[in-house]
Design a protein around this motif. Sequence first.
Motif, PDB file in Angstrom:
ATOM      1  N   UNK A  49       0.846  -1.190   0.000  1.00 57.96           N
ATOM      2  CA  UNK A  49       0.000   0.000   0.000  1.00 57.96           C
ATOM      3  C   UNK A  49       0.884   1.245   0.000  1.00 57.96           C
ATOM      4  N   UNK A  50       0.590   2.148  -0.908  1.00 56.71           N
ATOM      5  CA  UNK A  50       1.366   3.374  -1.058  1.00 56.71           C
ATOM      6  C   UNK A  50       0.450   4.570  -0.787  1.00 56.71           C
ATOM      7  N   UNK A  51       0.961   5.542  -0.052  1.00 55.08           N
ATOM      8  CA  UNK A  51       0.153   6.735   0.231  1.00 55.08           C
ATOM      9  C   UNK A  51       0.251   7.684  -0.959  1.00 55.08           C
ATOM     10  N   UNK A  52      -0.909   8.188  -1.351  1.00 52.86           N
ATOM     11  CA  UNK A  52      -0.987   9.151  -2.449  1.00 52.86           C
ATOM     12  C   UNK A  52      -1.916  10.272  -2.010  1.00 52.86           C
ATOM     13  N   UNK A  53      -2.001  11.298  -2.829  1.00 52.23           N
ATOM     14  CA  UNK A  53      -2.840  12.453  -2.491  1.00 52.23           C
ATOM     15  C   UNK A  53      -3.734  12.781  -3.677  1.00 52.23           C
ATOM     16  N   UNK A  54      -4.994  13.107  -3.364  1.00 51.24           N
ATOM     17  CA  UNK A  54      -5.912  13.471  -4.435  1.00 51.24           C
ATOM     18  C   UNK A  54      -5.667  14.922  -4.852  1.00 51.24           C
ATOM     19  N   UNK A  55      -6.485  15.418  -5.765  1.00 54.24           N
ATOM     20  CA  UNK A  55      -6.307  16.774  -6.297  1.00 54.24           C
ATOM     21  C   UNK A  55      -6.449  17.852  -5.228  1.00 54.24           C
ATOM     22  N   UNK A  56      -7.112  17.507  -4.098  1.00 54.87           N
ATOM     23  CA  UNK A  56      -7.317  18.484  -3.024  1.00 54.87           C
ATOM     24  C   UNK A  56      -6.299  18.315  -1.903  1.00 54.87           C
ATOM     25  N   UNK A  57      -5.321  17.428  -2.093  1.00 56.36           N
ATOM     26  CA  UNK A  57      -4.280  17.232  -1.091  1.00 56.36           C
ATOM     27  C   UNK A  57      -4.643  16.267   0.020  1.00 56.36           C
ATOM     28  N   UNK A  70      -3.177   3.470  -2.016  1.00 54.96           N
ATOM     29  CA  UNK A  70      -3.403   2.712  -3.240  1.00 54.96           C
ATOM     30  C   UNK A  70      -2.542   1.451  -3.203  1.00 54.96           C
ATOM     31  N   UNK A  71      -3.173   0.325  -3.514  1.00 54.77           N
ATOM     32  CA  UNK A  71      -2.455  -0.955  -3.556  1.00 54.77           C
ATOM     33  C   UNK A  71      -1.655  -0.999  -4.856  1.00 54.77           C
ATOM     34  N   UNK A  83      -2.931  -4.217  -7.176  1.00 51.77           N
ATOM     35  CA  UNK A  83      -4.329  -4.309  -7.640  1.00 51.77           C
ATOM     36  C   UNK A  83      -4.906  -2.968  -8.059  1.00 51.77           C
ATOM     37  N   UNK A  84      -4.309  -1.871  -7.603  1.00 51.81           N
ATOM     38  CA  UNK A  84      -4.853  -0.550  -7.904  1.00 51.81           C
ATOM     39  C   UNK A  84      -6.006  -0.158  -6.995  1.00 51.81           C
ATOM     40  N   UNK A  85      -6.355  -1.024  -6.065  1.00 53.28           N
ATOM     41  CA  UNK A  85      -7.429  -0.735  -5.106  1.00 53.28           C
ATOM     42  C   UNK A  85      -7.057   0.492  -4.288  1.00 53.28           C
ATOM     43  N   UNK A  86      -8.051   1.320  -3.980  1.00 53.42           N
ATOM     44  CA  UNK A  86      -7.800   2.502  -3.148  1.00 53.42           C
ATOM     45  C   UNK A  86      -8.592   2.417  -1.858  1.00 53.42           C
ATOM     46  N   UNK A  87      -8.056   3.083  -0.826  1.00 58.02           N
ATOM     47  CA  UNK A  87      -8.695   3.091   0.471  1.00 58.02           C
ATOM     48  C   UNK A  87      -8.386   4.442   1.119  1.00 58.02           C
ATOM     49  N   UNK A  88      -9.394   5.030   1.742  1.00 57.59           N
ATOM     50  CA  UNK A  88      -9.232   6.341   2.352  1.00 57.59           C
ATOM     51  C   UNK A  88      -8.929   6.248   3.834  1.00 57.59           C
TER      52      UNK A  88
END
Length: 107
Positions: A84-92, A97-98, A101-106
Amino acid sequence: ENTRRDKLADAMVMIMKEKAARAQERREIADLWPDNKLMPSILMRYRAHSVEERERRVKATLEMNASFALAHEIRGNVFESKMWEIKYDDYGRPFYEHQKTGETNWE
């Protein structure tokens, strides 16, 4: 010449460790063998001769197996958590994101 002897000595040590591990496995199998089933003759020499000894050895084997299973589960969970890698959406805002698999979790 010494290197060759060292390699031979290391090989002998490995063989002895492997033999000891196989003997331990046979003891465990003999201890767990059901009373109402005929035990193979190869295991007869490894069986416990008293009920107390058998119970002690069975308990130790079950504890060791449980410990091994727990360690295996922990290693699997650690490996999975690294996927699992931490990423940021357009609003920060952060999300995970796995990688496979590309699965996302908030959470």
